[in-house]
Design a protein around this motif. Structure first.
Motif, PDB file in Angstrom:
ATOM      1  N   ILE A  68       0.842  -1.201   0.000  1.00  8.24           N
ATOM      2  CA  ILE A  68       0.000   0.000   0.000  1.00  8.24           C
ATOM      3  C   ILE A  68       0.875   1.248   0.000  1.00  8.24           C
ATOM      4  O   ILE A  68       0.587   2.229  -0.686  1.00  8.24           O
ATOM      5  N   LYS A  69       1.980   1.207   0.746  1.00  7.78           N
ATOM      6  CA  LYS A  69       2.906   2.340   0.764  1.00  7.78           C
ATOM      7  C   LYS A  69       3.421   2.640  -0.645  1.00  7.78           C
ATOM      8  O   LYS A  69       3.493   3.799  -1.056  1.00  7.78           O
ATOM      9  N   GLU A  70       3.780   1.600  -1.381  1.00 11.31           N
ATOM     10  CA  GLU A  70       4.308   1.790  -2.732  1.00 11.31           C
ATOM     11  C   GLU A  70       3.250   2.389  -3.663  1.00 11.31           C
ATOM     12  O   GLU A  70       3.558   3.250  -4.486  1.00 11.31           O
ATOM     13  N   ILE A  71       2.022   1.930  -3.535  1.00 11.35           N
ATOM     14  CA  ILE A  71       0.946   2.485  -4.369  1.00 11.35           C
ATOM     15  C   ILE A  71       0.712   3.959  -4.020  1.00 11.35           C
ATOM     16  O   ILE A  71       0.529   4.794  -4.907  1.00 11.35           O
ATOM     17  N   LEU A  72       0.743   4.286  -2.734  1.00  8.67           N
ATOM     18  CA  LEU A  72       0.559   5.678  -2.319  1.00  8.67           C
ATOM     19  C   LEU A  72       1.673   6.571  -2.881  1.00  8.67           C
ATOM     20  O   LEU A  72       1.412   7.691  -3.330  1.00  8.67           O
ATOM     21  N   LYS A  73       2.890   6.066  -2.877  1.00 10.13           N
ATOM     22  CA  LYS A  73       4.006   6.831  -3.451  1.00 10.13           C
ATOM     23  C   LYS A  73       3.809   7.017  -4.951  1.00 10.13           C
ATOM     24  O   LYS A  73       4.069   8.095  -5.497  1.00 10.13           O
ATOM     25  N   ARG A  74       3.350   5.973  -5.611  1.00  8.67           N
ATOM     26  CA  ARG A  74       3.103   6.062  -7.061  1.00  8.67           C
ATOM     27  C   ARG A  74       2.015   7.098  -7.351  1.00  8.67           C
ATOM     28  O   ARG A  74       2.127   7.873  -8.296  1.00  8.67           O
ATOM     29  N   ILE A  75       0.978   7.111  -6.543  1.00 11.38           N
ATOM     30  CA  ILE A  75      -0.097   8.098  -6.715  1.00 11.38           C
ATOM     31  C   ILE A  75       0.456   9.512  -6.549  1.00 11.38           C
ATOM     32  O   ILE A  75       0.140  10.410  -7.331  1.00 11.38           O
ATOM     33  N   ARG A  76       1.313   9.714  -5.560  1.00  8.08           N
ATOM     34  CA  ARG A  76       1.921  11.037  -5.377  1.00  8.08           C
ATOM     35  C   ARG A  76       2.778  11.426  -6.582  1.00  8.08           C
ATOM     36  O   ARG A  76       2.758  12.570  -7.017  1.00  8.08           O
ATOM     37  N   ASP A  77       3.536  10.462  -7.094  1.00 10.12           N
ATOM     38  CA  ASP A  77       4.356  10.735  -8.284  1.00 10.12           C
ATOM     39  C   ASP A  77       3.479  11.167  -9.455  1.00 10.12           C
ATOM     40  O   ASP A  77       3.792  12.130 -10.162  1.00 10.12           O
ATOM     41  N   LEU A  78       2.396  10.440  -9.665  1.00  9.81           N
ATOM     42  CA  LEU A  78       1.500  10.752 -10.783  1.00  9.81           C
ATOM     43  C   LEU A  78       0.853  12.123 -10.600  1.00  9.81           C
ATOM     44  O   LEU A  78       0.761  12.904 -11.556  1.00  9.81           O
ATOM     45  N   LYS A  79       0.426  12.436  -9.383  1.00 10.85           N
ATOM     46  CA  LYS A  79      -0.170  13.749  -9.126  1.00 10.85           C
ATOM     47  C   LYS A  79       0.842  14.861  -9.397  1.00 10.85           C
ATOM     48  O   LYS A  79       0.496  15.903  -9.962  1.00 10.85           O
ATOM     49  N   VAL A 131      -6.294  -3.732  -3.426  1.00 10.84           N
ATOM     50  CA  VAL A 131      -5.365  -4.264  -2.421  1.00 10.84           C
ATOM     51  C   VAL A 131      -5.945  -4.095  -1.023  1.00 10.84           C
ATOM     52  O   VAL A 131      -5.876  -5.017  -0.201  1.00 10.84           O
ATOM     53  N   MET A 132      -6.535  -2.940  -0.743  1.00 13.85           N
ATOM     54  CA  MET A 132      -7.124  -2.723   0.583  1.00 13.85           C
ATOM     55  C   MET A 132      -8.258  -3.722   0.835  1.00 13.85           C
ATOM     56  O   MET A 132      -8.395  -4.239   1.947  1.00 13.85           O
ATOM     57  N   ASP A 133      -9.069  -4.005  -0.198  1.00 12.98           N
ATOM     58  CA  ASP A 133     -10.153  -4.985  -0.061  1.00 12.98           C
ATOM     59  C   ASP A 133      -9.592  -6.393   0.106  1.00 12.98           C
ATOM     60  O   ASP A 133     -10.069  -7.168   0.944  1.00 12.98           O
ATOM     61  N   ASP A 134      -8.567  -6.726  -0.699  1.00 11.74           N
ATOM     62  CA  ASP A 134      -7.993  -8.075  -0.665  1.00 11.74           C
ATOM     63  C   ASP A 134      -7.396  -8.417   0.696  1.00 11.74           C
ATOM     64  O   ASP A 134      -7.506  -9.552   1.156  1.00 11.74           O
ATOM     65  N   ILE A 135      -6.753  -7.445   1.318  1.00  2.73           N
ATOM     66  CA  ILE A 135      -6.134  -7.728   2.618  1.00  2.73           C
ATOM     67  C   ILE A 135      -7.063  -7.359   3.774  1.00  2.73           C
ATOM     68  O   ILE A 135      -6.665  -7.456   4.931  1.00  2.73           O
ATOM     69  N   GLU A 136      -8.280  -6.951   3.402  1.00  7.29           N
ATOM     70  CA  GLU A 136      -9.295  -6.591   4.389  1.00  7.29           C
ATOM     71  C   GLU A 136      -8.760  -5.558   5.386  1.00  7.29           C
ATOM     72  O   GLU A 136      -8.793  -5.752   6.603  1.00  7.29           O
ATOM     73  N   LEU A 137      -8.270  -4.461   4.825  1.00  9.26           N
ATOM     74  CA  LEU A 137      -7.717  -3.373   5.622  1.00  9.26           C
ATOM     75  C   LEU A 137      -8.816  -2.761   6.487  1.00  9.26           C
ATOM     76  O   LEU A 137      -9.902  -2.467   5.994  1.00  9.26           O
ATOM     77  N   GLY A 138      -8.526  -2.590   7.766  1.00 13.45           N
ATOM     78  CA  GLY A 138      -9.506  -2.079   8.725  1.00 13.45           C
ATOM     79  C   GLY A 138      -9.805  -0.600   8.547  1.00 13.45           C
ATOM     80  O   GLY A 138      -9.129   0.123   7.811  1.00 13.45           O
TER      81      GLY A 138
END
Length: 151
Positions: A68-79, A131-138
């Motif tokens: 999830i951290k990597e995806i968040l970083k990628r989103i920041r890069d894209l923004k 990913v959040m759904d798959d790992i059932e993130l709280g």
């Protein structure tokens, strides 16, 4: 021992290899490998890389899973890339040295790049949700993700 005088680069001719004459071709298959120590690697970071590390420190310090951290970083890069393209659009529109045809061509090029970046951003958001759904993130962790997305 610390160096107190600056080093000056001088032109150097490599030593001749036995059996090699001055007109011989250099063997391009010879490779030199340089390894940097961890300290050397750290010092070699460009200011852009250093600012990116600082920018993402809050993500790295979070308790979220690494994926999830990597995806968040990628989103920041894209923004960030999208913001740069929007500024480029404004520069093109304000550029009076371009002909109308050149301006139109440049605007179309940047708009196509923006479309691509926006598509990648949508895909990254979809991947994050999956990913959040798959790992059932709280709920609390999802709120942390939301907070990080807002920054």
């Amino acid at each position: 021992m610390p160096v107190t005088e600056p080093l000056h680069a001088t032109a150097m001719t490599p030593p001749a290899v036995s059996g090699q004459n001055e007109n011989a071709a250099v063997d391009s298959s010879v490779r030199i490998t340089v390894s940097l120590s961890p300290l050397g690697k750290e010092l070699s970071l460009t200011s852009q890389q250093a600012s990116k590390i600082e920018r993402d420190k809050d993500i790295d310090d979070s308790s979220l899973p690494d994926g999830i951290k990597e995806i968040l970083k990628r989103i920041r890069d894209l923004k960030e890339q999208i913001q740069q393209k929007l500024m480029e659009l404004q520069r093109i529109q304000a550029n009076d040295t371009l002909s109308e045809a050149q301006k139109k061509q440049e605007l179309e090029r940047v708009q196509a790049e923006l479309t691509s970046l926006n598509g990648a951003l949508s895909s990254a958001h979809a991947m994050l949700n999956k990913v959040m759904d798959d790992i059932e993130l709280g709920g609390e962790a999802r709120m942390e993700v939301g907070d990080l997305l807002m920054k």
